[in-house]
Scaffold this motif. Structure first.
Motif, PDB file in Angstrom:
ATOM      1  N   VAL A  81      -5.023 -42.028 -87.415  1.00 15.82           N
ATOM      2  CA  VAL A  81      -4.268 -41.406 -88.508  1.00 15.82           C
ATOM      3  C   VAL A  81      -3.156 -42.335 -88.987  1.00 15.82           C
ATOM      4  O   VAL A  81      -2.835 -42.369 -90.186  1.00 15.82           O
ATOM      5  N   SER A  82      -2.577 -43.137 -88.085  1.00 14.13           N
ATOM      6  CA  SER A  82      -1.570 -44.109 -88.504  1.00 14.13           C
ATOM      7  C   SER A  82      -2.189 -45.155 -89.419  1.00 14.13           C
ATOM      8  O   SER A  82      -1.596 -45.533 -90.441  1.00 14.13           O
ATOM      9  N   GLY A  83      -3.380 -45.626 -89.045  1.00 10.69           N
ATOM     10  CA  GLY A  83      -4.067 -46.585 -89.899  1.00 10.69           C
ATOM     11  C   GLY A  83      -4.389 -46.012 -91.266  1.00 10.69           C
ATOM     12  O   GLY A  83      -4.225 -46.680 -92.294  1.00 10.69           O
ATOM     13  N   ALA A  84      -4.835 -44.759 -91.309  1.00 14.09           N
ATOM     14  CA  ALA A  84      -5.160 -44.123 -92.595  1.00 14.09           C
ATOM     15  C   ALA A  84      -3.920 -44.005 -93.478  1.00 14.09           C
ATOM     16  O   ALA A  84      -3.978 -44.249 -94.699  1.00 14.09           O
ATOM     17  N   MET A  85      -2.788 -43.626 -92.890  1.00 17.26           N
ATOM     18  CA  MET A  85      -1.553 -43.506 -93.667  1.00 17.26           C
ATOM     19  C   MET A  85      -1.094 -44.856 -94.204  1.00 17.26           C
ATOM     20  O   MET A  85      -0.700 -44.977 -95.370  1.00 17.26           O
ATOM     21  N   LEU A  86      -1.142 -45.872 -93.351  1.00 17.94           N
ATOM     22  CA  LEU A  86      -0.671 -47.194 -93.776  1.00 17.94           C
ATOM     23  C   LEU A  86      -1.599 -47.815 -94.818  1.00 17.94           C
ATOM     24  O   LEU A  86      -1.148 -48.492 -95.738  1.00 17.94           O
ATOM     25  N   GLN A  87      -2.896 -47.568 -94.686  1.00 19.90           N
ATOM     26  CA  GLN A  87      -3.812 -48.071 -95.702  1.00 19.90           C
ATOM     27  C   GLN A  87      -3.538 -47.420 -97.058  1.00 19.90           C
ATOM     28  O   GLN A  87      -3.642 -48.064 -98.102  1.00 19.90           O
ATOM     29  N   GLY A  88      -3.166 -46.133 -97.024  1.00 16.24           N
ATOM     30  CA  GLY A  88      -2.790 -45.465 -98.264  1.00 16.24           C
ATOM     31  C   GLY A  88      -1.489 -45.992 -98.820  1.00 16.24           C
ATOM     32  O   GLY A  88      -1.330 -46.175-100.036  1.00 16.24           O
ATOM     33  N   ALA A 227       3.374 -34.738 -90.394  1.00 16.45           N
ATOM     34  CA  ALA A 227       3.681 -35.508 -91.601  1.00 16.45           C
ATOM     35  C   ALA A 227       2.605 -35.391 -92.671  1.00 16.45           C
ATOM     36  O   ALA A 227       2.883 -35.634 -93.861  1.00 16.45           O
ATOM     37  N   ILE A 228       1.385 -35.020 -92.287  1.00 14.81           N
ATOM     38  CA  ILE A 228       0.271 -35.015 -93.235  1.00 14.81           C
ATOM     39  C   ILE A 228       0.532 -34.149 -94.475  1.00 14.81           C
ATOM     40  O   ILE A 228       0.307 -34.610 -95.605  1.00 14.81           O
ATOM     41  N   PRO A 229       1.003 -32.900 -94.344  1.00  9.28           N
ATOM     42  CA  PRO A 229       1.213 -32.086 -95.556  1.00  9.28           C
ATOM     43  C   PRO A 229       2.237 -32.670 -96.520  1.00  9.28           C
ATOM     44  O   PRO A 229       2.206 -32.358 -97.723  1.00  9.28           O
ATOM     45  N   PHE A 230       3.125 -33.519 -96.026  1.00  9.69           N
ATOM     46  CA  PHE A 230       4.187 -34.067 -96.864  1.00  9.69           C
ATOM     47  C   PHE A 230       3.793 -35.368 -97.561  1.00  9.69           C
ATOM     48  O   PHE A 230       4.513 -35.824 -98.456  1.00  9.69           O
ATOM     49  N   VAL A 231       2.664 -35.978 -97.151  1.00  8.10           N
ATOM     50  CA  VAL A 231       2.319 -37.277 -97.733  1.00  8.10           C
ATOM     51  C   VAL A 231       0.896 -37.347 -98.270  1.00  8.10           C
ATOM     52  O   VAL A 231       0.569 -38.292 -98.996  1.00  8.10           O
ATOM     53  N   ALA A 232       0.044 -36.391 -97.956  1.00  8.98           N
ATOM     54  CA  ALA A 232      -1.374 -36.513 -98.324  1.00  8.98           C
ATOM     55  C   ALA A 232      -1.569 -36.613 -99.837  1.00  8.98           C
ATOM     56  O   ALA A 232      -2.183 -37.566-100.338  1.00  8.98           O
ATOM     57  N   THR A 233      -1.061 -35.648-100.580  1.00  8.38           N
ATOM     58  CA  THR A 233      -1.204 -35.675-102.038  1.00  8.38           C
ATOM     59  C   THR A 233      -0.472 -36.855-102.638  1.00  8.38           C
ATOM     60  O   THR A 233      -0.956 -37.513-103.580  1.00  8.38           O
ATOM     61  N   GLU A 234       0.720 -37.165-102.117  1.00 10.96           N
ATOM     62  CA  GLU A 234       1.525 -38.260-102.630  1.00 10.96           C
ATOM     63  C   GLU A 234       0.823 -39.610-102.460  1.00 10.96           C
ATOM     64  O   GLU A 234       0.894 -40.477-103.339  1.00 10.96           O
ATOM     65  N   LEU A 235       0.136 -39.796-101.341  1.00 10.77           N
ATOM     66  CA  LEU A 235      -0.599 -41.045-101.141  1.00 10.77           C
ATOM     67  C   LEU A 235      -1.760 -41.167-102.117  1.00 10.77           C
ATOM     68  O   LEU A 235      -2.087 -42.272-102.574  1.00 10.77           O
ATOM     69  N   ASP A 236      -2.394 -40.046-102.447  1.00 13.95           N
ATOM     70  CA  ASP A 236      -3.444 -40.077-103.470  1.00 13.95           C
ATOM     71  C   ASP A 236      -2.883 -40.536-104.813  1.00 13.95           C
ATOM     72  O   ASP A 236      -3.497 -41.337-105.521  1.00 13.95           O
ATOM     73  N   LEU A 300      -6.859 -37.899 -93.835  1.00 13.00           N
ATOM     74  CA  LEU A 300      -5.864 -37.876 -92.762  1.00 13.00           C
ATOM     75  C   LEU A 300      -6.215 -36.896 -91.636  1.00 13.00           C
ATOM     76  O   LEU A 300      -6.201 -37.282 -90.465  1.00 13.00           O
ATOM     77  N   PRO A 301      -6.527 -35.632 -91.949  1.00 14.69           N
ATOM     78  CA  PRO A 301      -6.886 -34.739 -90.827  1.00 14.69           C
ATOM     79  C   PRO A 301      -8.171 -35.154 -90.129  1.00 14.69           C
ATOM     80  O   PRO A 301      -8.287 -35.025 -88.902  1.00 14.69           O
ATOM     81  N   LEU A 302      -9.137 -35.675 -90.892  1.00 14.22           N
ATOM     82  CA  LEU A 302     -10.375 -36.134 -90.248  1.00 14.22           C
ATOM     83  C   LEU A 302     -10.124 -37.346 -89.358  1.00 14.22           C
ATOM     84  O   LEU A 302     -10.788 -37.518 -88.332  1.00 14.22           O
ATOM     85  N   SER A 303      -9.160 -38.183 -89.731  1.00 18.47           N
ATOM     86  CA  SER A 303      -8.843 -39.355 -88.919  1.00 18.47           C
ATOM     87  C   SER A 303      -8.321 -38.939 -87.549  1.00 18.47           C
ATOM     88  O   SER A 303      -8.616 -39.597 -86.536  1.00 18.47           O
ATOM     89  N   LEU A 304      -7.537 -37.869 -87.508  1.00 17.25           N
ATOM     90  CA  LEU A 304      -7.036 -37.381 -86.225  1.00 17.25           C
ATOM     91  C   LEU A 304      -8.183 -37.048 -85.268  1.00 17.25           C
ATOM     92  O   LEU A 304      -8.198 -37.479 -84.112  1.00 17.25           O
ATOM     93  N   VAL A 305      -9.146 -36.300 -85.779  1.00 17.11           N
ATOM     94  CA  VAL A 305     -10.264 -35.869 -84.933  1.00 17.11           C
ATOM     95  C   VAL A 305     -11.216 -37.023 -84.652  1.00 17.11           C
ATOM     96  O   VAL A 305     -11.647 -37.226 -83.499  1.00 17.11           O
TER      97      VAL A 305
END
Length: 354
Positions: A81-88, A227-236, A300-305
């Motif tokens: 999930v860290s990698g997914a956030m940073l890539q975004g 942190a996911i709900p606060f950044v998911a849409t914004e990263l898109d 992001l949520p799929l990356s966690l799992v």
């Protein structure tokens, strides 16, 4: 992807994680201990409740396998999930957690702790037993978090975080720490036992994990998930550029701070609990993006799992195949993940796209 499809995928991933966890507990590396499903239930009752448990030797082995499995899953989830956030944030599919200097800081902290444990710090009374492992873990975490915060402070510059500057500062910090570590190794590490301990941590390790390691990676998972709900849409929205995102009402500065702090904390937890493990944060989000699309509300949520399933599954596979002669986890991921990722890049025609 619809919410229903996402929920089904998350449920399937969670069930797969649970199955792999049970299998990992049943298999393990101690061949003379194999547990039936009934024995797994008895062991868990003792571990998390008040049951009588298995006979002492079997219960001890069972608990070591549980902590190993939970730590492996937590580390995989944190890194993915860290990698997914940073890539975004960097808008580049080749970004990964070590770019923030976290790996170098964790390595430095753990090395200093190991040197202290082996008598290189005058006047320091080293802890023993479980306390020694907790000390190394705490120092690795402190080093990782301190380094990432320093990178964040330097990258802010005039008060705004620039992602290019953040990347460059992180790479520079890792390089500086690598030089410091190389100097320390040359000057201090003449003891074969000390060198082996440092090398074991550097290449990633899931052996002899304890509740403190499982608790640490669980904390990292919780922070990243929060942190996911606060950044998911914004990263898109950031995918179209910072100016366009700001025009649409995105507080780009806040998104950068939240992503950086959340990924730094989660990655620090992962590296402190299991040492340096490569490619999870790079490979898992990349593959998910190819399969499910680039939307961070899904990714992001799929990356966690998926991160938990991938690392736990690979660890289970090597335990089943190699038994006691297992590879360090970091080495395993490099051997498996490196060629696989190169194959993905070659297939997509993206070699040299960085």
């Amino acid at each position: 992807m619809s919410r229903r499809s996402l929920a089904l995928l998350l449920l399937a991933g969670t069930v797969l994680w649970a199955v792999l966890t049970v299998l990992q507990v049943q298999v393990g590396e101690a061949a003379r201990f194999s547990f039936s499903l009934r024995e797994v239930g008895i062991g868990l009752a003792r571990l998390f409740g008040n049951g009588e448990g298995l006979e002492p030797a079997a219960q001890a082995v069972f608990e070591l396998r549980v902590w190993r499995g939970l730590t492996a899953a937590g580390v995989g989830a944190c890194l993915a999930v860290s990698g997914a956030m940073l890539q975004g944030l960097f808008r580049n599919g080749l970004a990964e957690p070590a770019l923030l200097g976290v790996s170098g800081g964790a390595n430095l902290g753990a090395t200093l702790a190991l040197l202290a444990l082996y008598g290189y710090a005058r006047g320091f009374v080293p802890p023993s037993g479980v306390g020694a492992g907790a000390f190394v873990t705490a120092m690795a975490f402190a080093g990782a978090l301190a380094t990432s915060l320093l990178v964040l402070v330097i990258a802010r510059g005039d008060g705004q975080i620039d992602v290019v500057r953040l990347l460059l500062v992180g790479v520079a910090m890792n390089t500086v720490i690598l030089g410091v570590l190389a100097a320390m190794y040359s000057l201090l590490l003449h003891d074969a036992e000390v060198s082996r301990a440092v090398r074991t941590w550097t290449f990633g390790n899931l052996d002899d994990r304890q509740p403190v390691h499982a608790a640490m990676v669980c904390a990292g998972v919780l922070v990243a998930a929060a942190a996911i709900p606060f950044v998911a849409t914004e990263l898109d929205l950031l995918a179209g550029g910072e100016e366009d995102a700001a025009a649409l009402g995105v507080s780009t500065g806040s998104v950068k701070v939240v992503v950086t702090l959340a990924t730094a904390f989660a990655t620090a937890c992962a590296f402190a609990a299991a040492g340096q493990i490569a490619f999870v944060g790079l490979l898992v989000p990349h593959v998910l993006r190819l399969l499910t699309g680039a939307s961070h509300r899904t990714l992001l949520p799929l990356s966690l799992v998926a991160g938990a399933v991938v690392l736990l599954g690979l660890d289970l596979a090597q335990l089943a195949v190699l038994g006691k002669r297992t590879l360090h986890t970091g080495v395993l991921m490099s051997v498996v993940g490196g060629p696989f990722f190169l194959a993905l890049l070659a297939r997509a025609g993206r070699l040299g796209s960085w």
